[in-house]
Design a protein around this motif. Structure first.
Motif, PDB file in Angstrom:
ATOM      1  N   VAL A 109       0.831  -1.202   0.000  1.00 22.45           N
ATOM      2  CA  VAL A 109       0.000   0.000   0.000  1.00 22.45           C
ATOM      3  C   VAL A 109       0.870   1.259   0.000  1.00 22.45           C
ATOM      4  O   VAL A 109       0.800   2.083  -0.921  1.00 22.45           O
ATOM      5  N   GLN A 110       1.729   1.406   1.015  1.00 22.93           N
ATOM      6  CA  GLN A 110       2.579   2.602   1.077  1.00 22.93           C
ATOM      7  C   GLN A 110       3.595   2.612  -0.057  1.00 22.93           C
ATOM      8  O   GLN A 110       3.850   3.653  -0.664  1.00 22.93           O
ATOM      9  N   GLY A 111       4.188   1.451  -0.334  1.00 26.89           N
ATOM     10  CA  GLY A 111       5.207   1.397  -1.372  1.00 26.89           C
ATOM     11  C   GLY A 111       4.672   1.701  -2.753  1.00 26.89           C
ATOM     12  O   GLY A 111       5.328   2.377  -3.548  1.00 26.89           O
ATOM     13  N   THR A 112       3.464   1.215  -3.062  1.00 28.63           N
ATOM     14  CA  THR A 112       2.909   1.437  -4.404  1.00 28.63           C
ATOM     15  C   THR A 112       2.415   2.855  -4.618  1.00 28.63           C
ATOM     16  O   THR A 112       2.310   3.312  -5.754  1.00 28.63           O
ATOM     17  N   THR A 113       2.126   3.568  -3.538  1.00 30.97           N
ATOM     18  CA  THR A 113       1.612   4.937  -3.673  1.00 30.97           C
ATOM     19  C   THR A 113       2.673   5.994  -3.382  1.00 30.97           C
ATOM     20  O   THR A 113       2.396   7.187  -3.454  1.00 30.97           O
ATOM     21  N   LEU A 114       3.883   5.560  -3.048  1.00 36.49           N
ATOM     22  CA  LEU A 114       4.918   6.502  -2.628  1.00 36.49           C
ATOM     23  C   LEU A 114       5.329   7.434  -3.765  1.00 36.49           C
ATOM     24  O   LEU A 114       5.461   8.653  -3.564  1.00 36.49           O
ATOM     25  N   SER A 115       5.571   6.882  -4.947  1.00 39.16           N
ATOM     26  CA  SER A 115       6.006   7.720  -6.063  1.00 39.16           C
ATOM     27  C   SER A 115       4.936   8.731  -6.447  1.00 39.16           C
ATOM     28  O   SER A 115       5.236   9.884  -6.788  1.00 39.16           O
ATOM     29  N   THR A 116       3.654   8.331  -6.368  1.00 34.90           N
ATOM     30  CA  THR A 116       2.561   9.267  -6.650  1.00 34.90           C
ATOM     31  C   THR A 116       2.551  10.407  -5.643  1.00 34.90           C
ATOM     32  O   THR A 116       2.375  11.585  -6.005  1.00 34.90           O
ATOM     33  N   LEU A 117       2.760  10.073  -4.371  1.00 36.18           N
ATOM     34  CA  LEU A 117       2.790  11.102  -3.337  1.00 36.18           C
ATOM     35  C   LEU A 117       3.954  12.065  -3.565  1.00 36.18           C
ATOM     36  O   LEU A 117       3.798  13.286  -3.411  1.00 36.18           O
ATOM     37  N   MET A 118       5.092  11.538  -3.953  1.00 37.24           N
ATOM     38  CA  MET A 118       6.251  12.393  -4.219  1.00 37.24           C
ATOM     39  C   MET A 118       5.970  13.355  -5.371  1.00 37.24           C
ATOM     40  O   MET A 118       6.323  14.534  -5.317  1.00 37.24           O
ATOM     41  N   ARG A 119       5.294  12.841  -6.422  1.00 34.42           N
ATOM     42  CA  ARG A 119       4.969  13.715  -7.557  1.00 34.42           C
ATOM     43  C   ARG A 119       3.972  14.783  -7.150  1.00 34.42           C
ATOM     44  O   ARG A 119       4.077  15.945  -7.548  1.00 34.42           O
ATOM     45  N   ARG A 120       2.987  14.396  -6.348  1.00 35.06           N
ATOM     46  CA  ARG A 120       1.972  15.380  -5.920  1.00 35.06           C
ATOM     47  C   ARG A 120       2.602  16.499  -5.092  1.00 35.06           C
ATOM     48  O   ARG A 120       2.184  17.656  -5.176  1.00 35.06           O
ATOM     49  N   LEU A 121       3.600  16.162  -4.299  1.00 34.97           N
ATOM     50  CA  LEU A 121       4.249  17.152  -3.441  1.00 34.97           C
ATOM     51  C   LEU A 121       5.411  17.866  -4.131  1.00 34.97           C
ATOM     52  O   LEU A 121       6.053  18.723  -3.536  1.00 34.97           O
ATOM     53  N   GLY A 122       5.692  17.478  -5.373  1.00 30.75           N
ATOM     54  CA  GLY A 122       6.754  18.135  -6.127  1.00 30.75           C
ATOM     55  C   GLY A 122       8.149  17.788  -5.679  1.00 30.75           C
ATOM     56  O   GLY A 122       9.098  18.549  -5.925  1.00 30.75           O
ATOM     57  N   LEU A 123       8.321  16.612  -5.063  1.00 31.72           N
ATOM     58  CA  LEU A 123       9.635  16.216  -4.568  1.00 31.72           C
ATOM     59  C   LEU A 123      10.412  15.361  -5.562  1.00 31.72           C
ATOM     60  O   LEU A 123      11.512  14.907  -5.250  1.00 31.72           O
ATOM     61  N   ASP A 124       9.835  15.121  -6.730  1.00 30.89           N
ATOM     62  CA  ASP A 124      10.521  14.330  -7.740  1.00 30.89           C
ATOM     63  C   ASP A 124      11.209  15.213  -8.779  1.00 30.89           C
ATOM     64  O   ASP A 124      11.680  14.723  -9.800  1.00 30.89           O
ATOM     65  N   GLN A 125      11.256  16.516  -8.534  1.00 27.94           N
ATOM     66  CA  GLN A 125      11.839  17.440  -9.500  1.00 27.94           C
ATOM     67  C   GLN A 125      13.238  17.861  -9.057  1.00 27.94           C
ATOM     68  O   GLN A 125      13.597  17.762  -7.886  1.00 27.94           O
ATOM     69  N   LEU A 126      13.998  18.331 -10.027  1.00 26.44           N
ATOM     70  CA  LEU A 126      15.321  18.863  -9.723  1.00 26.44           C
ATOM     71  C   LEU A 126      15.196  20.148  -8.913  1.00 26.44           C
ATOM     72  O   LEU A 126      14.191  20.862  -9.003  1.00 26.44           O
ATOM     73  N   SER A 127      16.216  20.448  -8.163  1.00 20.75           N
ATOM     74  CA  SER A 127      16.244  21.717  -7.443  1.00 20.75           C
ATOM     75  C   SER A 127      16.364  22.863  -8.445  1.00 20.75           C
ATOM     76  O   SER A 127      16.787  22.664  -9.589  1.00 20.75           O
ATOM     77  N   PRO A 128      15.978  24.082  -8.047  1.00 29.98           N
ATOM     78  CA  PRO A 128      16.095  25.219  -8.977  1.00 29.98           C
ATOM     79  C   PRO A 128      17.499  25.394  -9.539  1.00 29.98           C
ATOM     80  O   PRO A 128      17.669  25.701 -10.717  1.00 29.98           O
ATOM     81  N   ILE A 129      18.517  25.197  -8.708  1.00 37.78           N
ATOM     82  CA  ILE A 129      19.892  25.342  -9.187  1.00 37.78           C
ATOM     83  C   ILE A 129      20.211  24.270 -10.223  1.00 37.78           C
ATOM     84  O   ILE A 129      20.781  24.551 -11.276  1.00 37.78           O
ATOM     85  N   ASP A 130      19.805  23.023  -9.945  1.00 39.23           N
ATOM     86  CA  ASP A 130      20.085  21.944 -10.895  1.00 39.23           C
ATOM     87  C   ASP A 130      19.323  22.146 -12.201  1.00 39.23           C
ATOM     88  O   ASP A 130      19.847  21.863 -13.286  1.00 39.23           O
ATOM     89  N   ARG A 131      18.083  22.628 -12.109  1.00 41.67           N
ATOM     90  CA  ARG A 131      17.310  22.852 -13.341  1.00 41.67           C
ATOM     91  C   ARG A 131      17.962  23.935 -14.196  1.00 41.67           C
ATOM     92  O   ARG A 131      18.042  23.822 -15.419  1.00 41.67           O
ATOM     93  N   ALA A 132      18.434  24.988 -13.542  1.00 43.33           N
ATOM     94  CA  ALA A 132      19.070  26.059 -14.307  1.00 43.33           C
ATOM     95  C   ALA A 132      20.442  25.634 -14.828  1.00 43.33           C
ATOM     96  O   ALA A 132      20.818  25.959 -15.954  1.00 43.33           O
ATOM     97  N   PHE A 133      21.176  24.919 -14.014  1.00 40.37           N
ATOM     98  CA  PHE A 133      22.508  24.478 -14.413  1.00 40.37           C
ATOM     99  C   PHE A 133      22.439  23.415 -15.512  1.00 40.37           C
ATOM    100  O   PHE A 133      23.400  23.221 -16.265  1.00 40.37           O
ATOM    101  N   ARG A 134      21.310  22.740 -15.624  1.00 42.36           N
ATOM    102  CA  ARG A 134      21.133  21.679 -16.619  1.00 42.36           C
ATOM    103  C   ARG A 134      21.354  22.200 -18.033  1.00 42.36           C
ATOM    104  O   ARG A 134      21.933  21.509 -18.884  1.00 42.36           O
TER     105      ARG A 134
END
Length: 882
Positions: free
Chosen positions: A406-431
């Protein structure tokens, strides 16, 4: 079930593991979750086939799967040690030690809070004694280390926070197992629950295991040092270590084997890398990673196979108890993260954690290997009441499956909803900067490749067109300039330089450039530089870079032994290591300049590259200043060290040539091995043990003193043979007022402070003091204290008298200087008596040192802006004896 059937079934399960890995990647679910699903499915299918007896051969296969001998000993003794050891070795223990207090607090407190809340909540609703409920709480209180570590790496959490949670997830297993053993003893014996006895058992087990792991880790590091050039032997020692430590600690000493394994792994993480050659250490990491992958996979798969059998007679009431346990576990993690972490943040022992990250940590508390192993330990124990076995098996197995499925299968969805699966602003700009450089390189390499093999231009244009289009889009993207401030870009550049310095340092360590202890100290310094950059920018970087040059308490002690007791060997060893450290440090900094110009300049731009170049050059100037002072003082030792550096470089180049010939297929592995052995034997035989010679005072060094300028080379040779080296620590007294006038001193490097009454003066390199007591045949009239790391040349009274006879004009010159100083001192005293004005504020020793921030360990030369007096100014503002 025979050995052949067990081997065949295990091989089949490993094939299932290999098949599940690509399935997990395609589904986006954590690998352990998909593995648990596969295990449950296989277990259900095997049970159905066995019960329905479809065919004899199929039933035999099903029985082999169901009846595979899985026990708690298999989990805890065979699979768990290598899993924990790999996790501990992977963590950067040097930086973890900076946060060891909060890590231990979380590892112990989090488990105790969790087992108390879970056990207490279940006790309120379930018809079981409190000891049984607390036993269940201990089983499910600890999170799975591999799952937690993978979660935080996927989250891209701050480095220090990641270290805290990784360390806590490894060490909390030890607390949970210690608590489990204590509560299991209460359940079996039927004794009253004695929390004091339980706490005592937990503390003794943890501390004893930590001590055993520390000793075992240091012993293994020593063995690895002796076997540096024997790859197979080193790997054997490293892989055998966790099993030996676990069994001896758990079964023979009676302390926590889990703690011992984790601590021994942390010791190797801290000091092991410098004991391996580069190729061997990489292979060692890959081997541990593969073994840990097999251990993790088999733990989850075997435990999932048992789940249908353990949950065979579950009831609705059991589901209610399970629901209460799940809610209590989430509440317990919330108490830790929202109650304790903020307090640690206020106390500045950890970084602040965002609410989004806390939410994911709470929901990501997956249970796995330890939980299922402890369930089996209870189920196998014939002294445990059958009803207790049933309760523990259903509740703990159901709890672990809930977290995984239950927790494991929904973890990635929760991370996406909270915006924790994205690069940091510095990494996005440096990319965009990284893409621009890499795409340009791909285009030019592709055209070069096509030209070499005479491929059609039209095909080349088609292949390169997508890259050109992406390059155009990236070139139009100005988010790098807009999103990253100059400070952020400087931080990125300094961290890149520090990481490169770490890599270069390990190369030097592997080639024998530094002793392993010095490599470990240097690595810790580099890690401190990275932390300082993040908190204080370039000033923090420079302060951390200077820290290794400062005197430790140990140096102060051995310098006191040398100066007061004449014990030279400890100081000679220290100075030799310092010399080596500075020499390698200079080589690495020069490599950093090359790295900055040819690798970072294209990413960071010319202006920022220039700023970084100034910072690196500041470090280089400081290192060279220290080296110049030591080279003047110990020229023969310096030449020997330079020769060693050249010899090691030649040895490394010889090995590189052999490797290139082997990779090109020109020579075979047997010949390559023979050439490596021969090169190693020649290298070992040519190495010499250079030593610091405290008597190595040369005429060249005396030329730095104007008072010796008029002496001939022959006279300088005589003086050099009489001088003795004295090394004085910062804030140490050279002599005090009233001490015998047993000789005079010349400052080869460093600085001293002279006090007569309320007056203070400072002298630096090229100056001398203490001659008045020699000329006047009296005791010292002043107090002299070193205000930096100082090299002094001491001329004893007997040698002074001898040289004065041989060179009478030299004594006359000193007598004239002394007479002028007396007149100057008397004039200053009269002037002070006639002007009873308010005395100017006196600088404290701390203020005097702070006035010279760019000086490290003294070496106050002409470039120093500090008011260091030279011989030419002695007649104006110098006191009598100094």
């Amino acid at each position: 079930m025979g050995i052949a059937e067990i081997v065949l079934t295990t091989a089949a399960l490993l094939i299932v593991v290999a098949s599940v890995q690509p399935l997990a990647r395609r589904s986006g679910l954590p690998f352990t979750v998909v593995l648990a699903l596969a295990g449950v499915a296989i277990g259900l299918a095997a049970a159905w086939l066995q019960s329905h007896r479809v065919a004899d051969q199929v039933s035999q296969v099903a029985s082999a799967v169901i009846d595979i001998p899985v026990s708690s000993s298999l989990f805890l003794t065979v699979l768990l040690p290598i899993l924990l050891f790999q996790g501990a070795v992977t963590i950067d223990a040097r930086r973890l030690m900076q946060d060891i207090a909060p890590v231990i607090l979380l590892a112990v407190l989090a488990v105790i809070v969790a087992l108390g809340i879970i056990g207490g909540a279940v006790w309120l609703v379930a018809p079981m004694p409190l000891a049984v409920c607390l036993l269940f709480g201990a089983i499910v209180a600890t999170t799975d280390p591999s799952a937690v570590i993978a979660l935080f790496r996927d989250l891209g959490a701050p480095a220090r926070l990641t270290r805290l949670v990784e360390g806590e997830s490894l060490l909390n297993d030890a607390t949970a197992i210690a608590a489990f053993s204590a509560f299991l003893a209460v359940v079996i014996t039927g004794q009253d629950l004695d929390f004091w006895m339980v706490s005592e058992n937990i503390v003794v087990g943890l501390l004893g295991g930590a001590l055993a792991g520390l000793l075992a880790g240091r012993a293994a590091a020593w063995m690895l040092e002796q076997l540096r050039f024997y790859r197979a032997a080193q790997l054997t020692i490293a892989v055998a270590l966790p099993y030996a430590v676990y069994v001896i600690s758990d079964h023979y000493i009676g302390v926590s084997g889990v703690t011992a394994v984790v601590i021994s792994g942390l010791v190797l993480s801290a000091v092991g890398r410098s004991r391996f050659q580069a190729e061997t250490f990489r292979f060692f990491e890959e081997t541990l990673e593969q073994l840990a992958f097999w251990a993790t996979s088999l733990i989850f798969l075997l435990a999932a196979l048992l789940a249908p059998r353990l949950l065979a007679d579950v009831t609705l009431l059991d589901l209610l108890y399970l629901l209460v346990a799940v809610v209590a576990a989430l509440a317990a993690r919330a108490v830790i993260l929202f109650g304790i972490f903020p307090l640690l943040s206020l106390a500045r022992v950890t970084q602040k954690v965002t609410t989004q990250t806390k939410t994911v940590i709470i929901w990501g508390g997956l249970r796995g290997s330890v939980t299922l192993a402890l369930v089996l330990a209870v189920s196998e124990n014939f002294l445990v009441d059958p009803e207790v076995k049933r309760f523990i098996a259903i509740q703990a197995t159901g709890f672990a499956l809930f977290t995984l499925l239950v927790q494991g299968t929904t973890l990635s969805t929760l991370m996406r909803r909270l915006g924790l699966d994205q690069l940091s602003p510095i990494d996005r700009a440096f990319r965009s900067q990284v893409l621009q450089q890499s795409l340009s390189s791909v285009g030019s390499s592709l055209r070069s490749f096509a030209g070499r093999y005479e491929l059609e231009d039209e095909l080349v244009d088609q292949a390169i067109r997508p890259y050109n289009e992406r390059l155009s889009r990236v070139a139009e993207d100005d988010s790098f300039a807009e999103a990253i401030s100059d400070r952020d870009r400087l931080t990125v550049g300094l961290i890149a330089l520090a990481n490169q310095e770490k890599s270069l340092l390990l190369q030097q360590g592997w080639s024998g450039g530094l002793r392993s202890a010095l490599v470990d100290r240097y690595l810790l310094s580099v890690e401190s530089m990275i932390d300082a950059v993040r908190s204080d920018g370039r000033l923090g970087y420079l302060r951390a870079a200077r820290r290794p040059y400062r005197q430790s308490r140990w140096f102060r002690f051995i310098a006191w032994l040398h100066f007061r007791c004449g014990v030279n060997r400890p100081l000679a060893i220290y100075l030799g290591q310092r010399f080596q450290f500075l020499l390698i440090n200079r080589i690495i900094i020069l490599e950093l300049i090359y790295f900055l110009e040819f690798r970072l300049a294209g990413l960071l731009g010319d202006r920022l590259t220039e700023v970084l170049g100034e910072i690196v050059n500041l470090r280089l100037e400081e290192v060279e200043r220290h080296l110049i002072a030591l080279r003047l003082q110990y020229p023969n030792y310096a030449r020997e060290l330079d020769h060693e550096v050249l010899e090691r470089y030649a040895y490394r180049e010889e090995l590189e040539q052999v490797a290139q010939l082997r990779d090109a297929g020109i020579i075979g592995e047997d010949l390559a091995r023979d050439l490596r052995v021969e090169a190693g034997s020649v290298h070992a035989s040519s190495r010499r043990s250079a030593k610091v010679d405290f008597k190595a005072t040369t005429p060249e060094l005396l030329h730095a003193f104007p008072v010796f300028a008029a002496l001939s080379e022959a006279d300088l040779e005589r003086v050099a043979k009489k001088l003795q080296t004295r090394v004085v620590a910062d804030d140490a007294h050279v002599f005090r007022r009233g001490d015998p006038g047993d000789g005079m001193y010349f400052i080869a490097s460093g600085a001293v402070e002279i006090r007569i009454g309320e007056e203070q003066h400072r002298l630096g390199r090229g100056d001398f003091f203490g001659e008045m007591a020699m000329l006047d045949q009296r005791r010292r009239s002043a107090e002299v204290r070193s205000i930096s790391y100082s090299h002094l040349l001491f001329l004893p009274r007997a040698a002074f008298d001898e040289i004065s006879v041989l060179v009478p004009e030299w004594r006359s010159q000193l007598a004239e200087v002394a007479a002028a100083r007396r007149r100057m001192n008397e004039g200053e005293k009269e002037e002070s008596a006639e002007k009873p004005a308010e005395d100017p504020p006196k600088e404290t020793p701390e203020e005097l040192r702070e006035a010279q921030p760019e000086e490290i360990d003294g070496d106050a030369g002409e470039e120093s802006p500090a008011p260091v007096l030279k011989l030419q100014g002695l007649l104006k503002n110098r006191d009598g004896d100094g």
